[in-house]
Design a protein around this motif. Structure first.
Motif, mmCIF file in Angstrom:
data_model
loop_
_atom_site.group_PDB
_atom_site.id
_atom_site.type_symbol
_atom_site.label_atom_id
_atom_site.label_comp_id
_atom_site.label_asym_id
_atom_site.label_seq_id
_atom_site.Cartn_x
_atom_site.Cartn_y
_atom_site.Cartn_z
ATOM 1 N N ALA A 131 0.868 -1.190 0.000
ATOM 2 C CA ALA A 131 0.000 0.000 0.000
ATOM 3 C C ALA A 131 0.906 1.242 0.000
ATOM 4 O O ALA A 131 1.106 1.881 1.029
ATOM 5 C CB ALA A 131 -0.910 -0.006 1.217
ATOM 6 N N PRO A 132 1.523 1.544 -1.179
ATOM 7 C CA PRO A 132 2.525 2.608 -1.204
ATOM 8 C C PRO A 132 1.948 3.976 -0.851
ATOM 9 O O PRO A 132 0.822 4.303 -1.224
ATOM 10 C CB PRO A 132 3.017 2.589 -2.650
ATOM 11 N N SER A 133 2.753 4.764 -0.118
ATOM 12 C CA SER A 133 2.325 6.113 0.276
ATOM 13 C C SER A 133 3.387 7.152 -0.082
ATOM 14 O O SER A 133 3.178 8.336 0.111
ATOM 15 C CB SER A 133 2.074 6.150 1.777
ATOM 16 N N LEU A 134 4.536 6.693 -0.588
ATOM 17 C CA LEU A 134 5.629 7.611 -0.943
ATOM 18 C C LEU A 134 5.878 7.568 -2.441
ATOM 19 O O LEU A 134 5.667 6.542 -3.078
ATOM 20 C CB LEU A 134 6.918 7.209 -0.214
ATOM 21 N N GLN A 135 6.378 8.669 -2.994
ATOM 22 C CA GLN A 135 6.799 8.713 -4.387
ATOM 23 C C GLN A 135 8.174 8.050 -4.510
ATOM 24 O O GLN A 135 8.994 8.214 -3.613
ATOM 25 C CB GLN A 135 6.903 10.158 -4.874
ATOM 26 N N PRO A 136 8.413 7.310 -5.627
ATOM 27 C CA PRO A 136 9.743 6.739 -5.822
ATOM 28 C C PRO A 136 10.796 7.850 -5.922
ATOM 29 O O PRO A 136 11.904 7.676 -5.527
ATOM 30 C CB PRO A 136 9.656 5.990 -7.149
#
Ligand code: ZN
Length: 136
Positions: A131-136
Protein backbone atom coordinates in the motif's frame (compact mmCIF):
# COMPACT_ATOMS: atom_id res chain seq x y z
CA UNK A 1 16.78 -15.45 -39.62
CA UNK A 2 14.27 -15.83 -36.81
CA UNK A 3 11.47 -13.37 -36.18
CA UNK A 4 12.03 -10.72 -33.53
CA UNK A 5 10.19 -11.60 -30.34
CA UNK A 6 7.43 -9.22 -29.27
CA UNK A 7 7.37 -7.61 -25.82
CA UNK A 8 3.76 -8.79 -25.46
CA UNK A 9 5.33 -12.19 -24.64
CA UNK A 10 6.23 -10.70 -21.25
CA UNK A 11 3.34 -11.20 -18.81
CA UNK A 12 5.14 -9.64 -15.82
CA UNK A 13 8.59 -9.35 -14.24
CA UNK A 14 10.27 -10.64 -11.13
CA UNK A 15 13.07 -9.01 -9.17
CA UNK A 16 14.77 -11.49 -6.81
CA UNK A 17 16.67 -9.82 -3.97
CA UNK A 18 19.41 -12.09 -2.55
CA UNK A 19 21.05 -11.92 0.86
CA UNK A 20 23.58 -13.87 2.88
CA UNK A 21 24.53 -13.21 6.51
CA UNK A 22 23.06 -10.81 9.07
CA UNK A 23 24.19 -7.53 7.49
CA UNK A 24 22.76 -8.38 4.07
CA UNK A 25 19.57 -9.71 5.66
CA UNK A 26 19.16 -6.30 7.37
CA UNK A 27 19.77 -4.52 4.05
CA UNK A 28 17.27 -6.79 2.28
CA UNK A 29 14.65 -6.18 4.97
CA UNK A 30 15.15 -2.42 4.65
CA UNK A 31 14.90 -2.65 0.86
CA UNK A 32 11.70 -4.71 1.14
CA UNK A 33 10.13 -2.06 3.37
CA UNK A 34 11.23 0.77 1.08
CA UNK A 35 9.78 -1.00 -1.97
CA UNK A 36 6.49 -1.61 -0.13
CA UNK A 37 6.31 2.08 0.76
CA UNK A 38 6.78 3.17 -2.86
CA UNK A 39 5.50 0.60 -5.37
CA UNK A 40 2.27 -1.35 -6.01
CA UNK A 41 3.87 -4.80 -6.30
CA UNK A 42 3.44 -8.30 -4.95
CA UNK A 43 6.12 -9.07 -2.37
CA UNK A 44 6.88 -12.78 -2.07
CA UNK A 45 7.85 -15.04 0.80
CA UNK A 46 11.00 -14.21 2.77
CA UNK A 47 13.09 -17.35 2.10
CA UNK A 48 16.01 -17.99 4.44
CA UNK A 49 17.18 -20.95 2.37
CA UNK A 50 17.74 -21.73 -1.32
CA UNK A 51 14.49 -22.33 -3.22
CA UNK A 52 13.95 -23.29 -6.87
CA UNK A 53 16.81 -22.07 -9.08
CA UNK A 54 17.91 -19.53 -6.43
CA UNK A 55 21.01 -20.71 -4.61
CA UNK A 56 20.72 -18.52 -1.51
CA UNK A 57 18.22 -16.71 0.69
CA UNK A 58 16.05 -14.21 -1.17
CA UNK A 59 12.65 -12.64 -1.59
CA UNK A 60 10.78 -11.96 -4.80
CA UNK A 61 9.16 -8.76 -6.06
CA UNK A 62 6.53 -9.58 -8.73
CA UNK A 63 5.41 -6.59 -10.79
CA UNK A 64 3.43 -5.48 -13.82
CA UNK A 65 5.30 -4.52 -17.00
CA UNK A 66 4.20 -0.87 -16.66
CA UNK A 67 6.25 -0.53 -13.48
CA UNK A 68 9.56 -1.55 -15.04
CA UNK A 69 10.69 1.97 -16.00
CA UNK A 70 10.42 3.25 -12.42
CA UNK A 71 11.03 0.22 -10.20
CA UNK A 72 14.15 -1.12 -11.95
CA UNK A 73 16.07 2.21 -11.97
CA UNK A 74 15.00 2.75 -8.35
CA UNK A 75 16.49 -0.67 -7.48
CA UNK A 76 19.68 0.26 -9.37
CA UNK A 77 20.12 3.26 -7.08
CA UNK A 78 18.96 1.59 -3.87
CA UNK A 79 20.14 -2.05 -3.91
CA UNK A 80 22.69 -1.23 -1.20
CA UNK A 81 25.26 -3.75 -2.44
CA UNK A 82 22.76 -6.61 -2.71
CA UNK A 83 22.52 -8.79 -5.82
CA UNK A 84 19.18 -8.55 -7.63
CA UNK A 85 18.07 -10.69 -10.58
CA UNK A 86 15.43 -9.06 -12.78
CA UNK A 87 13.82 -11.46 -15.26
CA UNK A 88 10.82 -11.37 -17.60
CA UNK A 89 8.03 -13.92 -17.23
CA UNK A 90 7.29 -15.49 -20.61
CA UNK A 91 6.39 -19.09 -21.49
CA UNK A 92 10.11 -20.01 -21.34
CA UNK A 93 11.20 -19.82 -17.70
CA UNK A 94 14.58 -21.32 -18.43
CA UNK A 95 15.44 -18.68 -21.00
CA UNK A 96 13.86 -15.93 -18.84
CA UNK A 97 16.22 -16.71 -15.95
CA UNK A 98 19.42 -17.83 -17.67
CA UNK A 99 19.62 -15.87 -20.92
CA UNK A 100 17.20 -12.94 -20.91
CA UNK A 101 17.66 -11.53 -17.40
CA UNK A 102 19.54 -8.52 -16.07
CA UNK A 103 21.53 -8.30 -12.82
CA UNK A 104 21.88 -5.37 -10.44
CA UNK A 105 25.00 -5.84 -8.32
CA UNK A 106 27.09 -8.99 -8.57
CA UNK A 107 25.83 -11.86 -10.72
CA UNK A 108 25.15 -15.06 -8.77
CA UNK A 109 24.92 -18.66 -9.95
CA UNK A 110 21.49 -20.20 -10.57
CA UNK A 111 20.58 -23.88 -10.27
CA UNK A 112 19.74 -24.61 -13.91
CA UNK A 113 18.41 -28.07 -13.06
CA UNK A 114 15.55 -26.46 -11.11
CA UNK A 115 14.21 -24.70 -14.22
CA UNK A 116 11.71 -26.43 -16.52
CA UNK A 117 12.92 -27.41 -19.99
CA UNK A 118 9.43 -27.05 -21.49
CA UNK A 119 7.03 -24.15 -21.98
CA UNK A 120 4.70 -23.15 -19.14
CA UNK A 121 1.92 -20.59 -18.81
CA UNK A 122 3.61 -17.18 -18.36
CA UNK A 123 3.45 -16.09 -14.73
CA UNK A 124 1.26 -13.08 -13.98
CA UNK A 125 2.33 -10.48 -11.40
CA UNK A 126 -0.47 -11.48 -9.02
CA UNK A 127 -2.42 -9.35 -6.59
CA UNK A 128 -0.66 -6.27 -5.22
CA UNK A 129 0.06 -6.68 -1.48
CA UNK A 130 1.67 -3.33 -0.77
CA UNK A 131 0.00 0.00 0.00
CA UNK A 132 2.53 2.61 -1.20
CA UNK A 133 2.33 6.11 0.28
CA UNK A 134 5.63 7.61 -0.94
CA UNK A 135 6.80 8.71 -4.39
CA UNK A 136 9.74 6.74 -5.82
ZN1 ZN B 1 11.32 -15.31 -10.62
Amino acid sequence: MSQARRIEEIASYHAHVYFEGAAQADAARRLRTRVAERFPVRLGTWWEKPVGPHDRSMFQIAFETGLFATLVPWLMLNHDGLSILVHPNTADQRRDHLADSIWIGARLPLDEAALPDHETAPEQAGEVNTAPSLQP
